[in-house]
Design a protein around this motif. Structure first.
Motif, mmCIF file in Angstrom:
data_model
loop_
_atom_site.group_PDB
_atom_site.id
_atom_site.type_symbol
_atom_site.label_atom_id
_atom_site.label_comp_id
_atom_site.label_asym_id
_atom_site.label_seq_id
_atom_site.Cartn_x
_atom_site.Cartn_y
_atom_site.Cartn_z
ATOM 1 N N MET A 22 15.327 -7.354 -13.611
ATOM 2 C CA MET A 22 16.426 -6.719 -12.876
ATOM 3 C C MET A 22 16.503 -7.303 -11.461
ATOM 4 S SD MET A 22 16.795 -2.614 -12.095
ATOM 5 C CE MET A 22 17.023 -2.140 -13.798
ATOM 6 N N LYS A 23 17.706 -7.332 -10.907
ATOM 7 C CA LYS A 23 17.849 -7.717 -9.506
ATOM 8 C C LYS A 23 17.219 -6.618 -8.651
ATOM 9 C CE LYS A 23 21.836 -10.684 -9.700
ATOM 10 N NZ LYS A 23 21.804 -11.746 -8.714
ATOM 11 N N ALA A 24 16.503 -7.033 -7.617
ATOM 12 C CA ALA A 24 15.793 -6.085 -6.759
ATOM 13 C C ALA A 24 16.735 -5.043 -6.162
ATOM 14 C CB ALA A 24 15.041 -6.828 -5.663
ATOM 15 N N GLU A 25 17.908 -5.462 -5.700
ATOM 16 C CA GLU A 25 18.866 -4.522 -5.101
ATOM 17 C C GLU A 25 19.304 -3.443 -6.095
ATOM 18 O OE1 GLU A 25 20.065 -3.891 -2.098
ATOM 19 O OE2 GLU A 25 18.915 -5.481 -1.145
ATOM 20 N N ASP A 26 19.479 -3.817 -7.358
ATOM 21 C CA ASP A 26 19.866 -2.838 -8.380
ATOM 22 C C ASP A 26 18.743 -1.825 -8.603
ATOM 23 O OD1 ASP A 26 22.307 -4.102 -8.696
ATOM 24 O OD2 ASP A 26 21.632 -5.300 -10.408
ATOM 25 N N ALA A 27 17.507 -2.309 -8.646
ATOM 26 C CA ALA A 27 16.360 -1.409 -8.825
ATOM 27 C C ALA A 27 16.235 -0.463 -7.635
ATOM 28 C CB ALA A 27 15.077 -2.218 -9.014
ATOM 29 N N ILE A 28 16.424 -0.991 -6.432
ATOM 30 C CA ILE A 28 16.348 -0.154 -5.225
ATOM 31 C C ILE A 28 17.377 0.973 -5.298
ATOM 32 C CG2 ILE A 28 16.766 -0.122 -2.731
ATOM 33 C CD1 ILE A 28 15.611 -3.075 -2.761
ATOM 34 N N LYS A 29 18.597 0.647 -5.666
ATOM 35 C CA LYS A 29 19.662 1.662 -5.766
ATOM 36 C C LYS A 29 19.303 2.752 -6.758
ATOM 37 C CE LYS A 29 23.394 -1.472 -4.569
ATOM 38 N NZ LYS A 29 24.492 -2.285 -5.099
ATOM 39 N N ARG A 30 18.665 2.386 -7.868
ATOM 40 C CA ARG A 30 18.334 3.371 -8.900
ATOM 41 C C ARG A 30 17.099 4.199 -8.564
ATOM 42 N NH1 ARG A 30 19.616 0.971 -14.801
ATOM 43 N NH2 ARG A 30 21.645 0.107 -14.305
ATOM 44 N N LEU A 31 16.137 3.617 -7.843
ATOM 45 C CA LEU A 31 14.833 4.267 -7.660
ATOM 46 C C LEU A 31 14.658 4.973 -6.323
ATOM 47 C CD1 LEU A 31 12.589 1.415 -9.115
ATOM 48 C CD2 LEU A 31 13.441 3.456 -10.303
ATOM 49 N N THR B 70 8.140 11.799 -2.057
ATOM 50 C CA THR B 70 8.263 10.451 -2.593
ATOM 51 C C THR B 70 7.733 10.437 -4.025
ATOM 52 O OG1 THR B 70 7.839 8.111 -2.100
ATOM 53 C CG2 THR B 70 6.016 9.657 -1.698
ATOM 54 N N SER B 71 7.719 9.259 -4.615
ATOM 55 C CA SER B 71 7.206 9.076 -5.978
ATOM 56 C C SER B 71 6.839 7.607 -6.143
ATOM 57 C CB SER B 71 8.277 9.453 -7.008
ATOM 58 O OG SER B 71 9.361 8.536 -6.905
ATOM 59 N N CYS B 72 6.220 7.262 -7.248
ATOM 60 C CA CYS B 72 5.925 5.848 -7.510
ATOM 61 C C CYS B 72 7.209 5.011 -7.580
ATOM 62 C CB CYS B 72 5.085 5.702 -8.780
ATOM 63 S SG CYS B 72 3.397 6.326 -8.565
ATOM 64 N N PRO B 73 8.278 5.485 -8.257
ATOM 65 C CA PRO B 73 9.518 4.709 -8.246
ATOM 66 C C PRO B 73 10.105 4.559 -6.835
ATOM 67 C CG PRO B 73 9.547 6.238 -10.082
ATOM 68 C CD PRO B 73 8.350 6.594 -9.233
ATOM 69 N N ASP B 74 10.055 5.612 -6.030
ATOM 70 C CA ASP B 74 10.554 5.550 -4.658
ATOM 71 C C ASP B 74 9.730 4.553 -3.847
ATOM 72 O OD1 ASP B 74 12.201 6.512 -2.410
ATOM 73 O OD2 ASP B 74 10.348 7.468 -1.708
ATOM 74 N N GLN B 75 8.413 4.575 -4.007
ATOM 75 C CA GLN B 75 7.552 3.628 -3.300
ATOM 76 C C GLN B 75 7.833 2.193 -3.749
ATOM 77 O OE1 GLN B 75 4.856 4.336 -0.749
ATOM 78 N NE2 GLN B 75 6.532 5.818 -0.615
ATOM 79 N N LYS C 81 0.863 -1.187 0.000
ATOM 80 C CA LYS C 81 0.000 0.000 0.000
ATOM 81 C C LYS C 81 0.897 1.234 0.000
ATOM 82 C CE LYS C 81 -3.848 -2.320 0.435
ATOM 83 N NZ LYS C 81 -4.716 -2.498 -0.685
ATOM 84 N N THR C 82 0.816 2.013 -1.062
ATOM 85 C CA THR C 82 1.696 3.177 -1.199
ATOM 86 C C THR C 82 1.263 4.313 -0.280
ATOM 87 O OG1 THR C 82 0.380 4.037 -3.028
ATOM 88 C CG2 THR C 82 2.255 2.626 -3.596
ATOM 89 N N ARG C 83 2.188 5.228 -0.062
ATOM 90 C CA ARG C 83 1.926 6.420 0.747
ATOM 91 C C ARG C 83 2.447 7.645 -0.006
ATOM 92 N NH1 ARG C 83 3.685 2.325 3.911
ATOM 93 N NH2 ARG C 83 2.346 1.720 5.648
ATOM 94 N N GLY C 84 1.592 8.647 -0.155
ATOM 95 C CA GLY C 84 2.024 9.921 -0.731
ATOM 96 C C GLY C 84 2.124 9.964 -2.244
ATOM 97 N N THR C 85 1.503 8.999 -2.932
ATOM 98 C CA THR C 85 1.544 8.987 -4.397
ATOM 99 C C THR C 85 0.147 8.820 -4.971
ATOM 100 O OG1 THR C 85 1.853 6.587 -4.482
ATOM 101 C CG2 THR C 85 3.855 7.943 -4.453
ATOM 102 N N CYS C 86 0.036 9.037 -6.276
ATOM 103 C CA CYS C 86 -1.235 8.836 -6.969
ATOM 104 C C CYS C 86 -1.600 7.356 -7.038
ATOM 105 C CB CYS C 86 -1.159 9.392 -8.391
ATOM 106 S SG CYS C 86 -0.841 11.160 -8.454
ATOM 107 N N SER C 87 -0.600 6.499 -7.171
ATOM 108 C CA SER C 87 -0.888 5.062 -7.160
ATOM 109 C C SER C 87 -1.273 4.662 -5.739
ATOM 110 C CB SER C 87 0.312 4.249 -7.648
ATOM 111 O OG SER C 87 1.393 4.390 -6.769
ATOM 112 N N ARG C 88 -2.144 3.660 -5.622
ATOM 113 C CA ARG C 88 -2.636 3.234 -4.308
ATOM 114 C C ARG C 88 -1.957 1.967 -3.812
ATOM 115 N NH1 ARG C 88 -7.543 4.404 -7.070
ATOM 116 N NH2 ARG C 88 -7.861 2.173 -7.320
ATOM 117 N N GLU C 89 -1.435 1.172 -4.748
ATOM 118 C CA GLU C 89 -0.858 -0.110 -4.389
ATOM 119 C C GLU C 89 0.142 -0.531 -5.457
ATOM 120 O OE1 GLU C 89 -3.458 -3.444 -2.850
ATOM 121 O OE2 GLU C 89 -2.872 -4.294 -4.791
#
Length: 86
Positions: free
Chosen positions: A49-58, A68-73, A8-16
């Protein structure tokens, strides 16, 4: 090992964000609501993509004046998904 998470996202237009991992590799990401072009694009880019790589980029990306943003969430959701392995 396949792992699924509904975040469940927080602070973005997307909800989940629905995340599917196979081990530490992103199999699928689906955003519920939000800007469909952007969220579809992010989903396509991180697939395979490996999850850790995506986390580092987003992590830390902001949307306008929001903290925040959808990529950050998505990065936060991926972190939670990886933590639930331990």
């Amino acid at each position: 090992m396949i792992k699924e998470l509904k975040y469940k996202t927080r602070g973005t237009c997307s909800r989940e964000i629905d995340v599917t991992l196979d081990g530490d590799v992103i199999v699928d990401v689906k955003f519920v609501a939000g800007c469909s072009g952007n969220t579809s694009g992010v989903s396509a880019l991180v697939r395979g993509m490996k999850a850790e790589d995506a986390i580092k980029r987003l992590k830390g990306i902001k949307c306008g004046f929001k903290n925040t943003s959808c990529p950050d969430q998505l990065a936060i959701a991926l972190e939670q998904c990886l933590k639930s392995d331990s």
